[in-house]
Design a protein around this motif. Structure first.
Motif, short mmCIF file in Angstrom:
data_model
loop_
_atom_site.label_atom_id
_atom_site.label_comp_id
_atom_site.label_asym_id
_atom_site.label_seq_id
_atom_site.Cartn_x
_atom_site.Cartn_y
_atom_site.Cartn_z
N PRO A 181 -19.67 60.79 42.48
CA PRO A 181 -18.62 61.53 43.20
C PRO A 181 -17.48 60.62 43.67
CG PRO A 181 -20.52 61.24 44.61
CD PRO A 181 -20.91 60.71 43.26
N TYR A 182 -17.68 59.30 43.63
CA TYR A 182 -16.67 58.35 44.08
C TYR A 182 -16.11 57.55 42.91
CZ TYR A 182 -19.03 59.50 48.44
OH TYR A 182 -19.59 60.17 49.49
N VAL A 183 -15.94 58.21 41.78
CA VAL A 183 -15.45 57.52 40.60
C VAL A 183 -14.05 56.95 40.85
CG1 VAL A 183 -14.49 59.65 39.63
CG2 VAL A 183 -15.05 57.76 38.12
N ARG A 184 -13.81 55.76 40.33
CA ARG A 184 -12.52 55.10 40.49
C ARG A 184 -11.74 55.23 39.19
NH1 ARG A 184 -13.40 49.23 43.02
NH2 ARG A 184 -11.14 49.41 43.16
N MET A 185 -10.48 55.59 39.30
CA MET A 185 -9.62 55.79 38.14
C MET A 185 -8.38 54.91 38.22
SD MET A 185 -9.52 59.90 37.52
CE MET A 185 -10.98 60.81 37.02
N THR A 186 -7.89 54.54 37.05
CA THR A 186 -6.58 53.91 36.97
C THR A 186 -5.60 54.98 36.50
OG1 THR A 186 -6.91 53.20 34.68
CG2 THR A 186 -7.58 51.67 36.42
#
Length: 318
Positions: A29-34
């Protein structure tokens, strides 16, 4: 604050968050995206758009958005896998079951005009989307519910199979970022023009995964295509008293992708309440059979009729 679309960025799109399915997003649920604004061209409309990249989970390959948010809203699909967001199925399966027709133009100039008009419509609509699942065949929606994948399928995020490993030539061992395993029987990586396959999947045409699903549905409904390729006739059983125009209208409504020229003839047999529909080629007959099997038959003049394949003619004795 400056508007998101200024005069120097006409024909491009900027977005704050992607439209993704649960599978592509991953379990974290805390995925990091660029986020890279105007990072590449959309595979469908060729406009620059904001590209998002992320890792969906441990052991997964990095993923990115492939189409812009506008194109995703038009078809109601995920920006990465291009599968339908509601059912998790290929667009070709969904459109066949719901009796939807692809109206998008093929030329680049007309495509841009078409998308601009749809963008204006979406801004005025309450939902903000162009795709309306409510305007659909009720039997088709029930069929899609039975085919839908209700839970995320995270195996789809795994790295691709190493092609060098399959040839026995991979020397990277554990350092190889691809999977070292044999593909399942009858399943393998699809090669070819990636952009073309993306467009085929988006527009619901020539999609191998969709054809496999529709084939399984047709077989379960007793509409498996006969081995005799000369058979191009479908038989509608339990049809009420009607005219040829009624049958053609019902077909056009149920399978909009079928052109009138693809129907060679329509023969109505009143005493047996049946109709023989002969198609110009085998491919057209198969597409109609797959679509009607997903819809649970065809409705002619308010009554639903069963659909079966015609039989091959017996050869005359010498």
């Amino acid at each position: 604050m400056a508007p998101k679309h200024d005069i120097n960025k006409v024909g491009s799109e900027s977005s704050d968050f992607p439209i993704l399915c649960e599978t592509c997003l991953g379990p974290n649920p805390y995925v990091r995206m660029t986020r890279q604004e105007f990072g590449q061209e959309c595979k469908i409309c060729n406009r620059p758009f904001t590209v998002f990249k992320w890792n969906p989970g441990d052991g997964g390959r990095f993923k990115k958005t492939e189409i812009c948010t506008t194109c995703a809203k038009i078809k109601g699909t995920c920006q990465t896998c291009l599968l339908d967001l509601e059912y998790g199925l290929p667009v070709q399966v969904r459109d066949a079951a719901l009796g939807r027709k692809n109206e998008a133009p093929s030329s680049d100039i007309n495509k841009q005009y078409y998308i601009q008009n749809l963008e204006a419509q979406m801004e005025k609509s309450d939902s903000g989307i162009a795709y309306d699942a409510q305007l659909a065949n009720a039997a088709g929606k029930e069929m899609l519910k039975t085919l839908a994948r209700n839970d995320p399928y995270y195996k789809r995020n795994r790295p691709h199979i190493c092609s060098f490993f399959l040839k026995g030539e991979c020397t990277r061992g554990d350092a190889c970022p691809f999977r070292h395993e044999k593909p399942e029987s009858g399943v393998g990586p699809v090669r070819g023009n990636v952009q073309q396959s993306m467009q085929d999947r988006y527009y619901g045409r020539n999609d191998p995964a969709a054809k496999k699903i529709l084939g399984q549905v047709a077989e379960a409904k007793g509409l498996k295509a006969p081995e005799d390729k000369a058979i191009t006739t479908l038989l509608f059983l339990g049809v009420p008293k009607c005219e040829e125009g009624d049958v053609r209208t019902a077909l056009a409504g149920a399978v909009p992708s079928v052109e009138p020229a693809q129907i060679r003839s329509v023969s109505i047999v009143g005493p047996s309440n049946s109709v023989f529909v002969n198609f110009a080629d085998r491919g057209s007959a198969e597409r109609v059979a797959e679509a009607l099997s997903a819809q649970g038959g065809i409705e002619v003049d308010g009554k639903r009729a069963k659909v079966v394949w015609g039989r091959s003619r017996k050869k005359a004795a010498a």
